[in-house]
Structure formats: C-alpha cells, structure tokens
Design a protein around this motif. Structure first.
Motif, PDB file in Angstrom:
ATOM      1  N   PHE A   1     -18.940  31.202 -13.594  1.00  0.00           N
ATOM      2  CA  PHE A   1     -19.794  32.376 -13.442  1.00  0.00           C
ATOM      3  C   PHE A   1     -20.014  33.149 -14.738  1.00  0.00           C
ATOM      4  CE2 PHE A   1     -17.615  31.727  -9.366  1.00  0.00           C
ATOM      5  CZ  PHE A   1     -18.722  31.398  -8.602  1.00  0.00           C
ATOM      6  N   ARG A   2     -19.562  32.598 -15.841  1.00  0.00           N
ATOM      7  CA  ARG A   2     -19.748  33.282 -17.117  1.00  0.00           C
ATOM      8  C   ARG A   2     -20.476  32.355 -18.090  1.00  0.00           C
ATOM      9  NH1 ARG A   2     -13.874  34.587 -18.721  1.00  0.00           N
ATOM     10  NH2 ARG A   2     -13.560  32.718 -17.522  1.00  0.00           N
ATOM     11  N   LYS A   3     -20.758  32.877 -19.258  1.00  0.00           N
ATOM     12  CA  LYS A   3     -21.444  32.120 -20.293  1.00  0.00           C
ATOM     13  C   LYS A   3     -20.468  31.125 -20.917  1.00  0.00           C
ATOM     14  CE  LYS A   3     -24.026  32.976 -24.506  1.00  0.00           C
ATOM     15  NZ  LYS A   3     -24.445  33.993 -25.464  1.00  0.00           N
ATOM     16  N   LYS A   4     -20.947  29.932 -21.241  1.00  0.00           N
ATOM     17  CA  LYS A   4     -20.058  28.949 -21.854  1.00  0.00           C
ATOM     18  C   LYS A   4     -19.708  29.377 -23.276  1.00  0.00           C
ATOM     19  CE  LYS A   4     -23.303  25.578 -23.722  1.00  0.00           C
ATOM     20  NZ  LYS A   4     -23.729  24.189 -23.706  1.00  0.00           N
ATOM     21  N   TYR A   5     -18.537  28.939 -23.722  1.00  0.00           N
ATOM     22  CA  TYR A   5     -18.084  29.268 -25.066  1.00  0.00           C
ATOM     23  C   TYR A   5     -17.391  28.060 -25.675  1.00  0.00           C
ATOM     24  CZ  TYR A   5     -13.649  30.142 -22.625  1.00  0.00           C
ATOM     25  OH  TYR A   5     -12.534  30.021 -21.842  1.00  0.00           O
ATOM     26  N   SER A   6     -17.379  28.033 -27.006  1.00  0.00           N
ATOM     27  CA  SER A   6     -16.767  26.929 -27.736  1.00  0.00           C
ATOM     28  C   SER A   6     -15.825  27.477 -28.786  1.00  0.00           C
ATOM     29  CB  SER A   6     -17.837  26.082 -28.430  1.00  0.00           C
ATOM     30  OG  SER A   6     -18.718  25.537 -27.501  1.00  0.00           O
ATOM     31  N   PHE A   7     -14.824  26.666 -29.114  1.00  0.00           N
ATOM     32  CA  PHE A   7     -13.939  27.001 -30.216  1.00  0.00           C
ATOM     33  C   PHE A   7     -13.452  25.718 -30.863  1.00  0.00           C
ATOM     34  CE2 PHE A   7     -11.481  27.183 -26.298  1.00  0.00           C
ATOM     35  CZ  PHE A   7     -10.389  26.367 -26.563  1.00  0.00           C
ATOM     36  N   ASN A   8     -13.078  25.853 -32.129  1.00  0.00           N
ATOM     37  CA  ASN A   8     -12.571  24.726 -32.890  1.00  0.00           C
ATOM     38  C   ASN A   8     -11.069  24.612 -32.670  1.00  0.00           C
ATOM     39  OD1 ASN A   8     -11.753  22.985 -35.140  1.00  0.00           O
ATOM     40  ND2 ASN A   8     -13.864  23.293 -35.816  1.00  0.00           N
ATOM     41  N   VAL A   9     -10.529  23.424 -32.846  1.00  0.00           N
ATOM     42  CA  VAL A   9      -9.087  23.210 -32.667  1.00  0.00           C
ATOM     43  C   VAL A   9      -8.292  24.054 -33.664  1.00  0.00           C
ATOM     44  CG1 VAL A   9      -7.265  21.457 -32.749  1.00  0.00           C
ATOM     45  CG2 VAL A   9      -9.466  20.902 -31.780  1.00  0.00           C
ATOM     46  N   SER A  10      -8.844  24.302 -34.833  1.00  0.00           N
ATOM     47  CA  SER A  10      -8.146  25.102 -35.837  1.00  0.00           C
ATOM     48  C   SER A  10      -8.015  26.571 -35.422  1.00  0.00           C
ATOM     49  CB  SER A  10      -8.861  25.006 -37.181  1.00  0.00           C
ATOM     50  OG  SER A  10     -10.183  25.495 -37.058  1.00  0.00           O
ATOM     51  N   GLU A  11      -8.822  27.030 -34.466  1.00  0.00           N
ATOM     52  CA  GLU A  11      -8.760  28.412 -33.996  1.00  0.00           C
ATOM     53  C   GLU A  11      -7.667  28.650 -32.961  1.00  0.00           C
ATOM     54  OE1 GLU A  11     -12.571  29.928 -32.694  1.00  0.00           O
ATOM     55  OE2 GLU A  11     -13.602  28.553 -34.062  1.00  0.00           O
ATOM     56  N   ILE A  12      -7.011  27.610 -32.486  1.00  0.00           N
ATOM     57  CA  ILE A  12      -5.993  27.750 -31.442  1.00  0.00           C
ATOM     58  C   ILE A  12      -4.778  28.464 -32.016  1.00  0.00           C
ATOM     59  CG2 ILE A  12      -4.408  26.485 -29.932  1.00  0.00           C
ATOM     60  CD1 ILE A  12      -6.579  24.326 -29.676  1.00  0.00           C
TER      61      ILE A  12
ATOM     62  N   LYS B   1      -7.890  33.453 -30.449  1.00  0.00           N
ATOM     63  CA  LYS B   1      -7.770  34.891 -30.687  1.00  0.00           C
ATOM     64  C   LYS B   1      -8.405  35.706 -29.562  1.00  0.00           C
ATOM     65  CE  LYS B   1      -8.294  38.249 -34.373  1.00  0.00           C
ATOM     66  NZ  LYS B   1      -8.773  38.495 -35.733  1.00  0.00           N
ATOM     67  N   TYR B   2      -9.556  35.257 -29.029  1.00  0.00           N
ATOM     68  CA  TYR B   2     -10.270  36.041 -28.032  1.00  0.00           C
ATOM     69  C   TYR B   2     -10.404  35.375 -26.662  1.00  0.00           C
ATOM     70  CZ  TYR B   2     -11.620  38.652 -32.158  1.00  0.00           C
ATOM     71  OH  TYR B   2     -11.590  39.377 -33.306  1.00  0.00           O
ATOM     72  N   LYS B   3     -10.249  34.084 -26.580  1.00  0.00           N
ATOM     73  CA  LYS B   3     -10.476  33.355 -25.328  1.00  0.00           C
ATOM     74  C   LYS B   3      -9.284  32.472 -24.998  1.00  0.00           C
ATOM     75  CE  LYS B   3     -14.908  34.466 -24.833  1.00  0.00           C
ATOM     76  NZ  LYS B   3     -15.535  35.023 -23.693  1.00  0.00           N
TER      77      LYS B   3
END
Length: 151
Positions: free
Chosen positions: A78-89, A113-115
């Motif tokens: 029900f929300r907007k899709k989001y992406s992150f890189n493995v280095s951001e974990i 950091k945010y998701k």
C-alpha cells in the motif's frame, strides 16, 4: 549464485485468504434468509470480518522484494516502492524462534538508515535472500537472535 531474483509471499496464501473471504460472505446471507434483511448487521459484519481479510489478500498479492545485482527493491502493498543499495545496509537482524510443536521459524530484517524490510522463511526465494545477505553484508552488521519456546 545468481544475483537477480524475487522474494514474494506464496500464491496459495493469497488464494486461501480469498476463500476465507468467500466463506465469511456466506454467513450474512444465511442470517438474512433466517432473520430477514438487516443492513446494519451486514455492514458491521463486513467491517469486522470481510474487510480485514480483503486487505490481507491484497497485501499478500502485492508485496515483493526484488534483488538485482547490488540493488534491493521493495514493493510494499500500500505504499510507494523503494530501493536501496547493499552498501546502505546498517544492520541485519536474523531472528530464529524454535518451538516444540511448530518447528523453527526464521525471519531476517534488513535495516538501512531510513527504511527496513523483513523476509520470512515462508516466502518464496527467502533462502536465496538469506545467502545473498550473508555474502554481501559484512558479518559485523549481522545480529542473530535465537528464542526457544517450550510448549
């Protein structure tokens, strides 16, 4: 290991939820045949029983985690899709719950950091996701919690 795969909830769970909705839909019809038509009763029943299962069915059908090379894309229901890189974990929490009757339930929560996204053992492709995280995230960021519940 292939670095392109999807993690999703099995289709049988979506179908089971739809069957539950149809089964619960029969109950107000039976009451209408026996007691007479009562609109307030039908609306209350729909709000309490049918709508939550309908929301669960849509969530089961739409939720997906897509891994392509170094990018993880999450498509929530029900929300907007989001992406992150493995280095951001920033951290990975692997939770293992062992019970006598139900066996072992494992889930992994990947935080940035945010998701964050949680993948459970029941999901299709979760084993590939576990291996992918173990290969691409440093071991210092992976926390394993084990709970033993005797029942």
């Amino acid at each position: 290991m292939r670095k392109a795969f999807d993690v999703y909830i099995p289709k049988w769970l979506y179908k089971l939820t739809i069957i539950t909705i149809l089964t619960f839909s029969i109950i107000p019809i039976i009451f209408c045949l026996v007691e007479g038509f009562n609109l307030i009763c039908i609306i209350t029943f729909a709000i309490l029983f049918i709508i939550p299962f309908l929301i669960a069915a849509i969530w089961c059908y739409r939720f997906r985690v897509i891994v392509r090379k170094d990018t993880i894309t999450v498509k929530p229901a029900f929300r907007k899709k989001y992406s992150f890189n493995v280095s951001e974990i920033t951290k990975v929490i692997r939770t293992v719950v062992m019970t006598r009757g139900a066996g072992i339930n494992t889930k992994i929560k990947v935080c940035t950091k945010y998701k964050h996204v949680t993948v459970e053992l029941l999901m299709i492709g979760s084993d590939k996701f576990y291996r992918y995280i173990e290969e691409n995230v440093s071991p210092e960021k992976i926390i394993t919690k084990v709970y033993k519940r005797a029942k």
